[in-house]
Scaffold this motif. Structure first.
Motif, mmCIF file in Angstrom:
data_model
loop_
_atom_site.group_PDB
_atom_site.id
_atom_site.type_symbol
_atom_site.label_atom_id
_atom_site.label_comp_id
_atom_site.label_asym_id
_atom_site.label_seq_id
_atom_site.Cartn_x
_atom_site.Cartn_y
_atom_site.Cartn_z
ATOM 1 N N VAL A 138 -7.456 66.828 13.808
ATOM 2 C CA VAL A 138 -8.254 67.229 12.644
ATOM 3 C C VAL A 138 -8.384 68.741 12.675
ATOM 4 C CG1 VAL A 138 -10.437 66.941 11.418
ATOM 5 C CG2 VAL A 138 -9.589 65.132 12.901
ATOM 6 N N LEU A 139 -8.054 69.358 11.564
ATOM 7 C CA LEU A 139 -8.246 70.807 11.476
ATOM 8 C C LEU A 139 -9.363 71.096 10.499
ATOM 9 C CD1 LEU A 139 -4.687 72.385 11.553
ATOM 10 C CD2 LEU A 139 -6.593 72.936 13.054
ATOM 11 N N GLY A 140 -10.294 71.947 10.929
ATOM 12 C CA GLY A 140 -11.361 72.370 10.032
ATOM 13 C C GLY A 140 -10.934 73.647 9.351
ATOM 14 N N LYS A 141 -11.688 74.716 9.605
ATOM 15 C CA LYS A 141 -11.349 76.001 8.991
ATOM 16 C C LYS A 141 -10.296 76.738 9.827
ATOM 17 C CE LYS A 141 -12.184 79.579 6.290
ATOM 18 N NZ LYS A 141 -11.421 79.638 5.057
ATOM 19 N N GLY A 142 -9.962 76.194 10.991
ATOM 20 C CA GLY A 142 -8.971 76.852 11.853
ATOM 21 C C GLY A 142 -9.513 78.129 12.456
ATOM 22 N N SER A 143 -10.840 78.208 12.648
ATOM 23 C CA SER A 143 -11.407 79.452 13.169
ATOM 24 C C SER A 143 -11.505 79.450 14.689
ATOM 25 C CB SER A 143 -12.787 79.714 12.555
ATOM 26 O OG SER A 143 -13.680 78.684 12.901
ATOM 27 N N ASN A 144 -11.083 78.328 15.295
ATOM 28 C CA ASN A 144 -11.083 78.318 16.758
ATOM 29 C C ASN A 144 -9.821 77.659 17.311
ATOM 30 O OD1 ASN A 144 -12.692 79.486 18.659
ATOM 31 N ND2 ASN A 144 -13.720 77.603 19.238
ATOM 32 N N LEU B 124 -10.259 67.428 6.256
ATOM 33 C CA LEU B 124 -11.388 66.797 5.538
ATOM 34 C C LEU B 124 -11.848 67.767 4.448
ATOM 35 C CD1 LEU B 124 -13.285 65.289 8.614
ATOM 36 C CD2 LEU B 124 -11.576 64.208 7.148
ATOM 37 N N ALA C 126 -17.695 72.819 14.183
ATOM 38 C CA ALA C 126 -18.837 73.416 14.882
ATOM 39 C C ALA C 126 -19.459 72.414 15.850
ATOM 40 C CB ALA C 126 -19.869 73.879 13.860
ATOM 41 N N MET D 176 -17.225 71.913 18.930
ATOM 42 C CA MET D 176 -17.234 73.101 19.794
ATOM 43 C C MET D 176 -18.654 73.463 20.245
ATOM 44 S SD MET D 176 -14.012 73.851 19.712
ATOM 45 C CE MET D 176 -14.209 75.214 20.824
ATOM 46 N N ARG E 226 -20.476 75.369 24.490
ATOM 47 C CA ARG E 226 -19.253 75.354 23.659
ATOM 48 C C ARG E 226 -18.415 74.084 23.825
ATOM 49 N NH1 ARG E 226 -22.140 77.879 21.883
ATOM 50 N NH2 ARG E 226 -22.337 80.112 21.703
ATOM 51 N N ARG F 178 -24.212 91.228 14.021
ATOM 52 C CA ARG F 178 -22.783 90.903 14.135
ATOM 53 C C ARG F 178 -21.921 92.033 13.604
ATOM 54 N NH1 ARG F 178 -20.476 85.846 14.861
ATOM 55 N NH2 ARG F 178 -21.971 84.187 15.169
ATOM 56 N N GLN G 145 -19.075 93.112 16.067
ATOM 57 C CA GLN G 145 -17.822 92.334 15.979
ATOM 58 C C GLN G 145 -16.797 92.947 15.021
ATOM 59 O OE1 GLN G 145 -18.816 88.265 15.177
ATOM 60 N NE2 GLN G 145 -19.941 88.070 17.096
ATOM 61 N N SER H 166 -8.808 86.924 13.657
ATOM 62 C CA SER H 166 -9.158 86.579 15.040
ATOM 63 C C SER H 166 -9.711 85.165 15.077
ATOM 64 C CB SER H 166 -10.211 87.543 15.584
ATOM 65 O OG SER H 166 -11.506 87.128 15.172
ATOM 66 N N LEU H 167 -10.039 84.713 16.278
ATOM 67 C CA LEU H 167 -10.662 83.398 16.413
ATOM 68 C C LEU H 167 -12.054 83.562 17.021
ATOM 69 C CD1 LEU H 167 -7.507 81.481 17.704
ATOM 70 C CD2 LEU H 167 -8.469 81.396 15.415
HETATM 71 C C1 LIG Z 1 -14.925 85.846 13.141
HETATM 72 C C2 LIG Z 1 -15.332 84.653 13.948
HETATM 73 C C3 LIG Z 1 -16.579 84.594 14.513
HETATM 74 C C4 LIG Z 1 -16.961 83.483 15.265
HETATM 75 N N1 LIG Z 1 -18.190 83.449 15.819
HETATM 76 C C5 LIG Z 1 -18.567 82.391 16.554
HETATM 77 C C6 LIG Z 1 -19.871 82.333 17.134
HETATM 78 O O1 LIG Z 1 -20.668 83.207 16.987
HETATM 79 N N2 LIG Z 1 -20.175 81.247 17.868
HETATM 80 C C7 LIG Z 1 -19.310 80.226 18.062
HETATM 81 O O2 LIG Z 1 -19.649 79.252 18.738
HETATM 82 N N3 LIG Z 1 -18.069 80.248 17.520
HETATM 83 C C8 LIG Z 1 -17.686 81.295 16.768
HETATM 84 N N4 LIG Z 1 -16.431 81.330 16.230
HETATM 85 C C9 LIG Z 1 -15.493 80.222 16.503
HETATM 86 C C10 LIG Z 1 -15.459 79.122 15.441
HETATM 87 O O3 LIG Z 1 -15.847 79.611 14.196
HETATM 88 C C11 LIG Z 1 -16.267 77.903 15.779
HETATM 89 O O4 LIG Z 1 -15.854 77.290 16.973
HETATM 90 C C12 LIG Z 1 -16.184 76.876 14.630
HETATM 91 O O5 LIG Z 1 -17.219 76.014 14.719
HETATM 92 C C13 LIG Z 1 -14.895 76.092 14.564
HETATM 93 O O6 LIG Z 1 -14.897 75.325 13.370
HETATM 94 P P1 LIG Z 1 -13.568 75.051 12.545
HETATM 95 O O7 LIG Z 1 -13.896 74.177 11.408
HETATM 96 O O8 LIG Z 1 -12.938 76.335 12.207
HETATM 97 O O9 LIG Z 1 -12.753 74.261 13.615
HETATM 98 P P2 LIG Z 1 -11.222 74.399 13.926
HETATM 99 O O10 LIG Z 1 -10.968 75.761 14.456
HETATM 100 O O11 LIG Z 1 -10.427 73.958 12.764
HETATM 101 O O12 LIG Z 1 -11.119 73.335 15.095
HETATM 102 C C14 LIG Z 1 -11.748 73.573 16.328
HETATM 103 C C15 LIG Z 1 -11.701 72.257 17.116
HETATM 104 O O13 LIG Z 1 -12.513 71.322 16.457
HETATM 105 C C16 LIG Z 1 -11.783 70.161 16.129
HETATM 106 N N5 LIG Z 1 -12.296 69.662 14.855
HETATM 107 C C17 LIG Z 1 -12.434 70.304 13.684
HETATM 108 N N6 LIG Z 1 -13.015 69.496 12.778
HETATM 109 C C18 LIG Z 1 -13.219 68.322 13.382
HETATM 110 C C19 LIG Z 1 -13.764 67.073 12.974
HETATM 111 N N7 LIG Z 1 -14.229 66.853 11.751
HETATM 112 N N8 LIG Z 1 -13.805 66.075 13.877
HETATM 113 C C20 LIG Z 1 -13.348 66.247 15.132
HETATM 114 N N9 LIG Z 1 -12.803 67.388 15.566
HETATM 115 C C21 LIG Z 1 -12.760 68.415 14.700
HETATM 116 C C22 LIG Z 1 -10.355 70.602 16.042
HETATM 117 O O14 LIG Z 1 -9.503 69.512 16.264
HETATM 118 C C23 LIG Z 1 -10.306 71.647 17.143
HETATM 119 O O15 LIG Z 1 -10.124 71.040 18.388
HETATM 120 C C24 LIG Z 1 -16.053 82.427 15.454
HETATM 121 C C25 LIG Z 1 -14.779 82.498 14.886
HETATM 122 C C26 LIG Z 1 -14.414 83.587 14.142
HETATM 123 C C27 LIG Z 1 -13.056 83.640 13.508
#
Ligand SMILES: Cc1cc2nc3c(=O)[nH]c(=O)nc-3n(C[C@H](O)[C@H](O)[C@H](O)COP(=O)(O)OP(=O)(O)OC[C@H]3O[C@@H](n4cnc5c(N)ncnc54)[C@H](O)[C@@H]3O)c2cc1C
Length: 732
Positions: A458-464, A479, A561, A564, A602, A638, A642, A647-648
């Motif tokens: 599952v990919l969310g916003k791809g921010s991690n 989703l 979120a 993670m 995390r 921030r 930052q 970036s991630l």
């Molecule tokens: C500029 C920037 C600042 C950030 N600051 C912070 C911060 O302050 N604190 C922090 O903790 N993180 C931070 N992050 C990291 C990131 O934003 C978080 O970890 C975020 O919650 C990941 O969500 P996502 O939807 O992008 O997940 P993705 O990157 O798409 O996925 C992350 C993981 O979650 C899984 N996943 C996604 N959606 C689901 C779902 N519905 N069910 C099961 N698994 C799922 C994926 O398979 C993957 O393993 C930051 C990132 C960036 C780019």
């Protein structure tokens, strides 16, 4: 006068220019400033475009100085005969020998493994930023390097030296790598002895050094041994490393070997799902088949093969050896013989008759391979047209999988680019992707994936998530449909139920100090997993609900979120959870309450293998102004600390004793860079893509950070960021 005196640029016409013998040569002479025209009766438009440095035309160009023919061109080919009337005509091997005789030449020869060895050598030179001219024998996977290069003056030239047509006799190189001397090409070398004599003669003609595991008589000028290895592949790597050391004085590192991009048709994986692997390989000699079996684990694993015999003379001479090798596979589909312009007095029928596990090629039915109960491999093997067939077959398999899903009402997409899905701006593609409309739909696609043997991500916003540039052969789930982005406050009776069941949770909430104690009573909101956190926070601000400021500035979705446990410092979103609804990989629904949710810094253990569907989060009554002010404070902080850009977020987890950013900064790594991957000078735990960073650049930078920080502090930093389809343990 001989036109090849090196004094002026020439006009070449290459016949059979699309083949792997000619294309590197064409690139080499084009780099040297010659004009290159060419023709090939069997070339696709796509390949013509890839070889765009050749002017393609099926007439001899005016003022043609030389025509060069691949050994596959019939002497009576009309273009060859037309060329003979206007210019000298050469066999490729003879002309290369003439052109390169004054160069510092290192040839790689032997019966098996030449292309792989040459490819490793090219890669080692590139990694060391040393100039090298070369003519490779195979294309690199994902077009990592050009097939040939002739750009550098006074640099070494590395050449894969073909022994099949006798032109090897025209070469007297400075250095020869002679990999092995297993008898082959019986049409040209009628006995084993004649074949081995040809290599012994090359060793004698070699002017400086022979690198080989064989011992030659009479002894060459100087000989270095290739260190012993367990497999043919390891032997090729040893040979390339030994040659690299001889040519440059430098030593190959483990990273140099690991970063090798792979060559097409050499153990090339065309498809790799959880249970099904399709491989293409050039093996066409019994010893090569045995080496391939070792790599594929024939005997231990379920391996079937589609085999295209190559040349009747070889099949006839080694029929028993072929049968002995092929009998070891589960099933063998025998493709018609690739004649290679020989009269076929022995063909696939002879092989089929002798193989107890043999089937005619026509029985290879793609629909039989859509779902596998047990892991299995299907290898397409041979030196003729089988590779092109294998690639088409994989596309047919992909269509069959799409039909499998569409018969269940699921419109699955294929070859979906992921580059812009990851916020790092790096990524290849997903073979399959699907956006379920609601829960039932998600269940159906998960069940289908189980049946076909597809991994689900599952990919969310791809921010991690860091995404490799290759194709990932699983099913990516997004989703994104409106169902997954709903956000609604719980009705009164639902709230009553929660509060009745969860008194201790309310107490914990009070004592943990989540949010601002000035805020009022709890407010419960159910949020879909696909909702973006910034949108959620905007909505909460508008509704005057506070307590979520630890999520300010985090760009992900709610699902990402939760998995993670995203947040600030040691606090994370899981602290705000009242209940999570999630689905396991079999499609079963689960609900977990705050009390039973296991999570840490995390990470969220309970949701590790699950798919988050929605969660009830608990905030507190406040005013819009108050929430706005709280968000603003976090945002300002921030903005000062930052960096902006691709970036991630924080790349490494904070170790127990200090912050990862501080460790990296104090190790002097701010501003460290590999390619376009950079350690931010503003915040050392942010790894930025400054434009065209590649997955390999990021990995190299991560390795550099880890080893330097470990050297300076004794701490091994662990990445927080996930990698699609791979684990950090495998990568690092
Ligand atoms: C500029 C920037 C600042 C950030 N600051 C912070 C911060 O302050 N604190 C922090 O903790 N993180 C931070 N992050 C990291 C990131 O934003 C978080 O970890 C975020 O919650 C990941 O969500 P996502 O939807 O992008 O997940 P993705 O990157 O798409 O996925 C992350 C993981 O979650 C899984 N996943 C996604 N959606 C689901 C779902 N519905 N069910 C099961 N698994 C799922 C994926 O398979 C993957 O393993 C930051 C990132 C960036 C780019």
């Amino acid at each position: 006068m001989d036109p090849i005196d090196g004094s002026k640029p020439l006009c070449f016409y290459l016949l059979g220019a699309g083949g792997m013998g000619m294309a590197p040569f064409a690139r080499y002479i084009s780099d040297q400033g010659h004009r290159v025209y060419g023709w090939d009766d069997f070339i696709s438009e796509e390949r013509k475009q890839r070889l765009s440095f050749i002017h393609w035309q099926n007439t001899i160009p005016p003022h043609c100085d030389l025509c060069v023919c691949s050994s596959a061109i019939d002497p009576k080919h009309p273009l060859r005969m037309a060329a003979q009337r206007v210019c000298p005509v050469y066999l490729r091997g003879m002309l290369i020998a003439k052109l390169l005789h004054s160069q510092r030449l290192c040839v790689v020869s032997g019966s098996h493994g030449k292309s792989t060895t040459v490819a490793y050598l090219i890669h080692f030179f590139h990694r060391s930023h040393l100039p090298l001219n070369y003519l490779s024998g195979a294309e690199f996977q994902s077009d990592a390097y050009a097939v040939g290069c002739g750009k550098y003056k006074d640099a070494w030239t590395v050449l894969e030296l073909d022994e099949s047509d006798g032109t090897i006799e025209a070469f007297s190189p400075a250095v020869s790598v002679i990999l092995n001397t297993d008898w082959d090409h019986p049409r040209h070398y009628p006995t084993k002895e004649s074949y081995q004599k040809m290599f012994a003669a090359l060793a004698v003609r070699t002017q400086e050094c022979v690198i080989s595991k064989e011992v030659f008589q009479p002894s060459p000028m100087k000989q270095l041994a290739i260190p012993a290895a367990k497999t043919l592949l390891e032997e090729n790597i040893s040979a390339a490393s030994a040659a690299f050391h001889y040519l440059t004085g430098k030593t190959v590192t483990a990273n140099d070997v690991q970063s090798f991009p792979g060559v097409k048709r050499r153990q090339e994986v065309l498809l790799q799902t959880q249970r099904f692997k399709v491989v293409s390989d050039y093996a066409h000699h019994p010893s090569e088949l045995q080496a391939l079996w070792q790599y594929l684990g024939v005997g231990k694993n379920n391996v079937s093969v589609v085999f295209e015999p190559h040349r009747a003379s070889r099949l006839k001479c080694f029929l028993h050896e072929f049968v002995r090798a092929l009998k070891r596979c589960s099933q063998v589909y025998v493709h018609p013989l690739y004649e290679a312009f020989e009269a076929a007095d022995c063909n696939e029928k002879s092989l089929l008759a002798a193989l107890p596990n043999g089937r005619p090629f026509g029985q290879l039915n793609v629909s039989d391979w859509v779902s596998q109960e047990q892991p299995c491999t299907l290898a397409f093997v041979g030196a003729g047209k089988i590779d092109a067939y294998a690639r088409r077959w994989v596309e047919q398999w992909i269509h069959a999988v799409v039909s499998f899903f569409s018969s269940r009402g699921l419109a699955v997409k294929t070859h979906v680019s992921l580059q812009n899905v990851s916020m790092m701006g790096i990524g290849g593609s997903a073979l399959f992707a699907y956006e379920p409309k609601e829960v039932r739909d998600l269940q159906k696609v998960l069940k289908g994936c189980l049946q076909v043997g597809l991994e689900v991500y599952v990919l969310g916003k791809g921010s991690n998530v860091l995404i490799p540039e290759t194709r990932w052969d699983g099913m990516v789930i997004f989703l994104r449909q409106p169902f997954w982005t709903q956000c609604e406050f719980l009705r009164e009776e639902e709230v009553e139920k929660i509060e009745k069941n969860d008194n201790d949770a309310i107490d914990t909430f009070e004592t943990e100090g989540i949010g601002d104690p000035q805020f009022g009573l709890p407010r419960y909101v159910r949020v879909g997993a696909g909702m973006l956190l910034p949108a959620f926070l905007d909505r909460m601000e508008a509704e005057g609900v506070g307590g979520f400021s630890l999520l300010e500035g985090i760009p992900g979705t709610l699902g990402g979120a939760l998995v993670m446990n995203a947040g600030m410092g040691t606090n994370g979103i899981c602290d705000c959870v009242q209940q999570v609804t999630w689905m396991d990989r079999e499609g079963n629904l689960h609900e977990v309450s705050r009390k039973n949710l296991q999570y840490g810094y995390r990470s969220c253990e309970t949701l590790r293998d699950g798919i988050v569907l929605s969660a009830v989060l608990r905030g507190r009554n406040a005013t819009t102004d108050r929430v706005q002010q709280e968000r603003m404070e976090v945002r300002e902080k921030r903005e000062h600390t930052q960096p902006k850009g691709k970036s991630l977020g924080c790349f490494f987890k904070n170790p127990e004793t200090c912050s990862a950013g501080k460790c990296i900064e104090e190790s002097g790594l701010k501003g460290a860079r590999v390619g376009d991957a950079l350690i931010s000078p503003q915040h050392a735990n942010f790894l930025m893509n400054m434009g065209a960073a590649r997955f390999a650049d990021v990995v190299q930078l991560v390795q550099q950070v880890r080893s330097t920080v470990h050297e300076k502090t004794g701490i091994w930093l662990e990445p927080e960021v996930r990698v699609l389809g791979r684990s950090w343990e495998d990568i690092l």
